[in-house]
Design a protein around this motif. Structure first.
Motif, PDB file in Angstrom:
ATOM      1  N   ILE A 360      26.953 -28.966 -51.308  1.00  0.00           N
ATOM      2  CA  ILE A 360      27.083 -29.790 -50.093  1.00  0.00           C
ATOM      3  C   ILE A 360      28.550 -29.871 -49.676  1.00  0.00           C
ATOM      4  N   PHE A 369      25.164 -34.058 -43.197  1.00  0.00           N
ATOM      5  CA  PHE A 369      23.967 -33.921 -44.036  1.00  0.00           C
ATOM      6  C   PHE A 369      23.100 -35.182 -44.015  1.00  0.00           C
ATOM      7  N   GLY A 384      20.213 -31.321 -42.711  1.00  0.00           N
ATOM      8  CA  GLY A 384      21.378 -31.802 -41.978  1.00  0.00           C
ATOM      9  C   GLY A 384      21.360 -31.337 -40.538  1.00  0.00           C
TER      10      GLY A 384
END
Length: 462
Positions: A360, A369, A384
């Motif tokens: 991430i 996200f 996201g």
């Protein structure tokens, strides 16, 4: 200070001198006391009960032949539909024969089997109710909201109330995601069909139609909030389902394509008004009136129901939470043209697995996200929002490869921006037409209707 705040608020709402002159009782709900003097707390709430008796006028009792307008209904698996309303005139008794005055002008003889009044969070069975009592009648059949319960010998209908027709529809379907059945108790098409059928018995503004060969229902309601209340109730009861993007109901009137238009009122501080007006007019809203109330503006618009989808959050953000917004259905008007909805694309998970903070962190420049690190995801799940207008597939399950080689510099710790957490209503307003909201008792997930990337590309080409 509290009294001054109340005075300021009422003054801002254009209260008259008479309305500003009122008795005040002070108290603390947390500590359980009320008093006419805030400096002298008591050990009970008797002062507020005394004030009710002293200042609030006693109810008027209308004598004569009984009349009750049915304004709501309830449903019981044991006795069926239950008529609810306030007795307008006279007295109704258990076992009494009554006349039910219907929409078409006909009068049907019925008998009241049981009478209930509302007490606390429940109901209490009684032998009779009089003018002013809100009650539930068991045993009345074939009634509608707006019908009048009246005297058997002298039936007099009260003026009917109208029920707003549905203006919006949504697709409901069974949960067919890879996480099907992990969270809910009721997951099959039969469960969902039975639940929607039961809802129709008590939710009068709701309509349901089913696709003939698929486990897909189109549910029609009075707006996103009306439908999201039903979905939220179902998930709390243990249901799993998927719902599609809200769509307005289009009608053809005199050969012209028409859509539902609502009267929207927004009360907002003057400094934010230009932002709000711009936001509404971009969504095909037309300003009807604008009045000044001290330092606030009261603005009325006529706006297509399509334009209200997703508007509330934007209005609250633009006004720092100060705006007060309300809307109601007005009429069908000719189609207003295209309205720009969400323009950003989605970030879609490439494969099933556990989302890692490392992955991430490396993808944060792509957009924002909706998932936390260590959350389970599946291929095709929307994880996201892309910063650009196209959808991209990303691998959030990629972990850092560990080796016994020394790194040349110290590793940076992953700095994760907190994810966006949607409420149900926000999720419904956010999704695109090729996406579903997966709803389970403990999770809300956004996903593409077609999970496989190759199939999605093929469908988009077609």
């Amino acid at each position: 200070e509290v009294q001054e705040m109340v005075f300021d608020l009422m003054f801002n709402l254009d209260a008259t001198e008479e309305q500003l002159d009122f008795p005040t009782v002070y108290g603390s709900a947390k500590q359980g006391w009320m008093s006419t003097d805030w400096r002298k707390p008591t050990d009970n709430i008797l002062p507020v009960l005394d004030a009710i008796i002293e200042y609030i006028p006693a109810p008027q009792t209308l004598e004569g032949d009984p009349q009750m307008l049915i304004t709501s209904l309830d449903f019981s698996n044991y006795v069926g539909r239950i008529a609810v309303g306030r007795v307008h005139r006279g007295t109704l008794r258990e076992g009494m024969d009554i006349a039910l005055c219907k929409r078409d002008g006909s009068v049907v003889k019925q008998r009241i089997k049981e009478l209930h009044t509302f007490e606390g969070m429940g109901r209490k069975k009684v032998s009779e109710v009089s003018s002013g009592d809100i009650c539930a009648l068991v045993g009345i059949e074939g009634f509608e909201i707006g019908d009048t319960v009246s005297d058997i010998n002298n039936p007099e209908p009260l003026p009917r109330i109208a029920i707003d027709e549905p203006t919006m529809s949504m697709t409901f379907t069974i949960n067919d995601s890879p996480f099907f059945g992990k969270d809910g108790k009721f997951v099959t098409s039969r469960h969902i069909a039975d639940r929607l059928t039961r809802e129709l018995d008590r939710n009068l503004a709701l309509r349901v139609s089913k696709a003939p060969h698929e486990d897909v229902w189109t549910v029609y309601g009075r707006g996103v909030l009306h439908l999201s209340v039903l979905i939220e109730t179902m998930r709390r009861e243990g249901y799993e389902l998927q719902v599609g993007q809200p769509q307005v109901i289009i009608k053809e009137i005199d050969g012209q394509k028409c859509e539902p238009v609502e009267l929207l009122t927004i009360n907002v501080p003057e400094e934010y008004s230009s932002k709000i007006i711009d936001m509404v007019t971009r969504r095909r809203g037309e300003m009807v009136s604008m009045t000044t109330q001290n330092d606030r503006l009261h603005i009325e618009f006529q706006i297509p129901s399509r334009g209200i989808i997703g508007l509330r959050n934007n209005v609250l953000t633009a006004s720092a939470g100060e705006a007060i917004m309300a809307h109601r259905f007005l009429e069908y008007q000719p189609w207003k043209g295209d309205i720009e909805r969400r323009t950003n694309g989605s970030l879609i998970a490439m494969e099933a697995g556990t989302a890692y903070a490392y992955a991430i962190d490396k993808l944060q420049d792509r957009g924002r996200f909706f998932i936390f690190p260590q959350e389970e995801v599946y291929a095709g799940q929307v994880v996201g929002e892309n910063a650009k207008d196209n959808d991209i597939v990303v691998n959030v399950t990629k972990s850092k490869k560990l080796t016994n080689m020394r790194a040349s510099g110290a590793d940076d710790k992953a700095r994760i921006i907190p994810p966006v957490v949607f409420s149900l209503e926000e999720a419904l307003e956010y999704i695109k037409e090729d996406e579903y909201v997966e709803v389970t008792p403990h999770h809300l997930r956004l996903r593409k209707i077609i999970l496989d990337e190759l199939e999605r590309k093929r469908a988009n080409k077609q």
